[in-house]
Enzyme design. Structure first.
Site, short mmCIF file in Angstrom:
data_model
loop_
_atom_site.label_atom_id
_atom_site.label_comp_id
_atom_site.label_asym_id
_atom_site.label_seq_id
_atom_site.Cartn_x
_atom_site.Cartn_y
_atom_site.Cartn_z
N ASP A 108 -7.72 -0.68 5.43
CA ASP A 108 -8.07 -1.84 6.24
C ASP A 108 -6.78 -2.58 6.58
O ASP A 108 -6.52 -3.67 6.09
CB ASP A 108 -9.03 -2.73 5.46
CG ASP A 108 -9.51 -3.93 6.28
OD1 ASP A 108 -9.28 -3.93 7.50
OD2 ASP A 108 -10.10 -4.84 5.68
N GLY A 134 0.80 -1.22 0.00
CA GLY A 134 0.00 0.00 0.00
C GLY A 134 0.83 1.26 0.00
O GLY A 134 0.48 2.24 -0.68
#
Length: 292
Positions: free
Chosen positions: A162, A141
């Site tokens: 998340d 990410g």
């Protein structure tokens, strides 16, 4: 940690919880982490990564609904959504309930998590990976949000991180560099939310996030929900936006948007949405400590 058909969670030093392993379904050391999926008579199928429970069949709906519907219904017109992490597919499933959402990019560091959850936790994603609005990217990410070459024309109305706890692969998703990348990818009026730990047990995460995320967002705050398998009190979710009034959207407006979208929920409601931003005093004090 697995011992004598019992899974012992090792998130905290000197405190934890245990679950009977009634059937071990899958266990593998992936490229990034140790993944297990097992059956438990109370919570159904459960997934753990590196000694920490991530999700269960019985209570996943609380976490996934609150991570998703709070930012999307606050925004009111989200067309493009970015999910960082979320390999079990629960966040993706809930995002795609919103028919106004036209495109979802999901960035998951570990493709094995996606594959194994499709097989062993199919109700989490419920076919969401096959939805034509879904664009799955296997990548770290932090790399995705920081590399403009990977996102030359991509900006998003809502970004949902998340992430796992700030240990191992999830640690960088609590860094200033990560928040800077998310800020770059948010459209004007966009909303960022992230898992931020059980605040009674991990109050330092509230302070760290306030310090780091607050540097990039005009409004940095938190909301909460009680998820049974995340023990030690309520779970907090980080909230960031350049619109300080966004989280103060009226109950009437949230109710109108909720009714209009026609989605079915088991935990989320407009009243829960509003109440979730009422925080315990000790959390308010932790935020104030950083901001003073």
């Amino acid at each position: 940690m697995l011992k004598d058909n019992t899974y012992l969670e090792t998130l905290y030093d000197g405190y934890g919880q245990s679950f009977s392993v009634d059937e071990m379904l899958f266990e593998q050391k992936t490229e990034h982490q140790h993944l297990v999926i097992f059956n438990n008579k109370m919570f159904g199928r459960m997934m753990a990564l590196d000694g920490v429970i991530q999700t269960t069949e019985k209570d996943e709906f609380i976490y996934h609904e609150m991570m998703t519907h709070v930012p999307i219904l606050t925004h009111g017109n989200a067309k493009r959504v970015l999910i960082i992490g979320g390999g079990d597919g629960g966040i993706l499933r809930e995002v795609l309930k919103h028919q106004n959402v036209e495109h979802v990019t999901m960035v998951e560091i570990d493709g094995a998590v996606v594959d194994m959850c499709k097989k062993w936790l199919p109700n989490h994603s419920a076919g969401a990976y096959e939805d034509p609005r879904t664009h799955l990217v296997i990548d770290d990410g932090i790399n995705f949000v920081s590399d403009s070459k990977k996102t030359p024309d991509s900006r998003f109305d809502v970004i949902i991180s998340d992430c796992t706890d700030p240990i191992g692969p999830g640690e960088v998703l609590f860094s200033s560099d990560f928040y800077a990348g998310c800020k770059r990818l948010l459209k004007e009026g966009g909303i960022f939310v992230a898992q931020n730990g059980v605040c009674f047990m991990q109050l330092d995460e509230v302070e760290t996030t306030t310090r780091r995320l607050g540097h990039y967002m005009e409004d940095c705050y938190f909301y909460s929900a009680a998820v049974p398998t995340y023990v030690g009190g309520i779970m907090t979710f980080a909230w960031g936006s350049d619109n300080p009034e966004a989280r103060n959207v009226s109950l009437e407006t949230v109710t109108e948007r909720f009714n209009a979208c026609g989605i079915e929920t088991r935990y989320y409601s407009p009243a829960i949405h509003k109440a979730a931003f009422a925080l315990p005093r000790y959390v308010e004090q932790a935020i104030q400590k950083v901001n003073d």
